[in-house]
Design a protein around this motif. Structure first.
Motif, PDB file in Angstrom:
ATOM      1  N   PRO A 129     -23.213   5.868 -35.321  1.00  0.00           N
ATOM      2  CA  PRO A 129     -22.578   4.603 -34.920  1.00  0.00           C
ATOM      3  C   PRO A 129     -22.114   4.631 -33.469  1.00  0.00           C
ATOM      4  N   LEU A 130     -21.672   5.791 -32.991  1.00  0.00           N
ATOM      5  CA  LEU A 130     -21.143   5.861 -31.619  1.00  0.00           C
ATOM      6  C   LEU A 130     -22.258   5.907 -30.581  1.00  0.00           C
ATOM      7  N   PHE A 131     -23.280   6.721 -30.830  1.00  0.00           N
ATOM      8  CA  PHE A 131     -24.336   6.915 -29.834  1.00  0.00           C
ATOM      9  C   PHE A 131     -25.480   5.912 -29.986  1.00  0.00           C
ATOM     10  N   HIS A 132     -25.689   5.415 -31.193  1.00  0.00           N
ATOM     11  CA  HIS A 132     -26.918   4.631 -31.450  1.00  0.00           C
ATOM     12  C   HIS A 132     -26.624   3.285 -32.120  1.00  0.00           C
ATOM     13  N   ALA A 133     -25.552   2.643 -31.703  1.00  0.00           N
ATOM     14  CA  ALA A 133     -25.176   1.366 -32.342  1.00  0.00           C
ATOM     15  C   ALA A 133     -26.281   0.322 -32.180  1.00  0.00           C
ATOM     16  N   GLU A 134     -26.950   0.335 -31.034  1.00  0.00           N
ATOM     17  CA  GLU A 134     -28.036  -0.639 -30.825  1.00  0.00           C
ATOM     18  C   GLU A 134     -29.176  -0.405 -31.807  1.00  0.00           C
ATOM     19  N   ALA A 143     -14.753   3.674 -48.986  1.00  0.00           N
ATOM     20  CA  ALA A 143     -14.347   3.780 -47.572  1.00  0.00           C
ATOM     21  C   ALA A 143     -15.541   3.732 -46.631  1.00  0.00           C
ATOM     22  N   ALA A 144     -16.660   4.310 -47.046  1.00  0.00           N
ATOM     23  CA  ALA A 144     -17.834   4.391 -46.159  1.00  0.00           C
ATOM     24  C   ALA A 144     -18.390   3.012 -45.830  1.00  0.00           C
ATOM     25  N   ARG A 145     -18.053   2.015 -46.650  1.00  0.00           N
ATOM     26  CA  ARG A 145     -18.570   0.654 -46.413  1.00  0.00           C
ATOM     27  C   ARG A 145     -17.829  -0.042 -45.279  1.00  0.00           C
ATOM     28  N   ALA A 146     -16.643   0.463 -44.912  1.00  0.00           N
ATOM     29  CA  ALA A 146     -15.834  -0.202 -43.886  1.00  0.00           C
ATOM     30  C   ALA A 146     -16.487  -0.031 -42.521  1.00  0.00           C
ATOM     31  N   ALA A 147     -16.773  -1.151 -41.856  1.00  0.00           N
ATOM     32  CA  ALA A 147     -17.407  -1.065 -40.530  1.00  0.00           C
ATOM     33  C   ALA A 147     -16.333  -0.963 -39.464  1.00  0.00           C
ATOM     34  N   PRO A 148     -16.465  -0.005 -38.545  1.00  0.00           N
ATOM     35  CA  PRO A 148     -15.558   0.024 -37.408  1.00  0.00           C
ATOM     36  C   PRO A 148     -15.666  -1.302 -36.636  1.00  0.00           C
ATOM     37  N   GLN A 149     -14.594  -1.711 -35.966  1.00  0.00           N
ATOM     38  CA  GLN A 149     -14.561  -3.036 -35.336  1.00  0.00           C
ATOM     39  C   GLN A 149     -15.746  -3.276 -34.401  1.00  0.00           C
ATOM     40  N   PHE A 150     -16.077  -2.281 -33.558  1.00  0.00           N
ATOM     41  CA  PHE A 150     -17.154  -2.512 -32.587  1.00  0.00           C
ATOM     42  C   PHE A 150     -18.497  -2.735 -33.281  1.00  0.00           C
ATOM     43  N   LEU A 151     -18.684  -2.046 -34.422  1.00  0.00           N
ATOM     44  CA  LEU A 151     -19.955  -2.177 -35.134  1.00  0.00           C
ATOM     45  C   LEU A 151     -19.993  -3.509 -35.881  1.00  0.00           C
ATOM     46  N   ASP A 152     -18.852  -3.865 -36.439  1.00  0.00           N
ATOM     47  CA  ASP A 152     -18.742  -5.145 -37.144  1.00  0.00           C
ATOM     48  C   ASP A 152     -19.111  -6.290 -36.198  1.00  0.00           C
ATOM     49  N   GLU A 153     -18.582  -6.238 -34.983  1.00  0.00           N
ATOM     50  CA  GLU A 153     -18.852  -7.302 -34.014  1.00  0.00           C
ATOM     51  C   GLU A 153     -20.341  -7.288 -33.588  1.00  0.00           C
TER      52      GLU A 153
END
Ligand code: SAM
Length: 283
Positions: free
Chosen positions: A197-202, A270-280
């Motif tokens: 999620p951090l390195f490859h969000a795109e 818990a794993a289903r929760a999207a971090p804010q940046f990914l959610d957006e």
């Protein structure tokens, strides 16, 4: 800190970061038809397998990845009987899948037979279920396999692949996902490893778009720690058109008939929760 031949180091040049594991010995090195396969004995992570210089599996932390690649999808499907694994040559995803008593057939389609043969020698625990009568090991291209699969022939398809380069690139494409959708039965679910999620969000965004364009209406990314993969944080993306992916067979998970070390009901939730940046990004 000085790094020398007693450390295995994997650099992520674009990210300006790296991981190092202290090694005791290199015990195997071969160039297969498809990739370079190396095995190390590390000081604190047990045996390590790398493919083309990238960490695939260590004894110490592989259980997190393999449990998250298999149990969320299998506990979301109402009755998973026929499972297809693409890649997964170390056979640990297969082992997790076969823990489910509903599973009657688990087919693994790995491109590189050498990965499995080397895993059988150096990771016997991960390969412990290879002789299960429900297991079928095929050595072929997963993209072609799915393109030729009979419609509705699988309940769950797990894409346990290398990064989206070379022969694995097509495993992240809309065409492949469309073939997966056709190969899945009612309530069918496809799940693929979808990088950091951090390195490859795109990349995660492009996976969502490709899955939706292929005809999947419900797409959900799970995230979990994986300390030896880039950034130490990893994801799996599920897609389906059956029961909502936001629900799962919670009582069956809680009954603990499937033994796990990482996965449980709270972890799945818990794993289903999207971090804010990914959610957006994914909205
Ligand atoms: N857990 C690992 C990770 O995420 O870094 C993946 C491990 S598994 C060993 C990945 C496997 O996918 C490799 O053995 C590779 O040979 C296989 N693979 C890559 N492209 C493939 C394709 N098109 N069809 C089948 N298997 C493929």
């Amino acid at each position: 800190m000085a790094l020398d031949h007693t450390w295995y180091t994997e650099q992520w040049a674009e990210q300006g970061a790296a991981i190092s594991l202290k090694i005791r010995d290199k015990v195997h090195d071969e160039q297969s038809t498809y990739q370079r396969i190396e095995i190390y004995e590390t000081e604190t992570f047990g045996t390590l397998m790398t493919l083309d210089g990238l960490v695939m599996v260590t004894d110490r932390d592989n259980f997190i990845y393999h449990e998250m690649m298999s149990h969320p999808a299998l506990f979301t499907h109402p009755n998973p009987r026929r499972v297809l694994i693409i890649g997964g040559g170390d056979c640990s995803t297969l082992r997790e899948v076969l823990k489910h008593s509903t599973v009657e057939l688990a087919e693994q389609v790995e491109l590189d037979e050498r990965v499995t043969r080397v895993a059988e020698k150096f990771f016997p625990d991960l390969c412990a279920s290879n002789d299960d009568p429900r297991a079928r090991l095929h050595f072929a291209d997963g993209i072609e396999w799915v393109a030729r699969a009979a419609p509705g022939s699988y309940d769950v398809i797990i894409i346990d692949s290398t990064d989206p380069v070379g022969p694995a690139a097509g495993l992240f494409s809309e065409t492949f996902y469309r073939d997966c959708l056709r190969a899945l039965g009612k309530d069918g679910i496809v799940v693929g490893q979808s990088e950091s999620p951090l390195f490859h969000a795109e990349l995660i965004r492009s996976v969502h778009r490709a899955l939706r364009s292929a005809g999947f209406r419900d797409v959900l990314t799970l995230n979990f720690p994986q300390c030896t993969y880039p950034s130490g944080w990893w994801s799996a993306t599920l897609a389906g058109n059956g029961r909502p992916l936001a629900t799962f067979r919670e009582d069956d998970v809680a009954a603990k008939r499937v033994s796990t070390r990482y996965y449980n009901r709270a972890i799945h939730t818990a794993a289903r929760a999207a971090p804010q940046f990914l959610d957006e990004l994914l909205r």
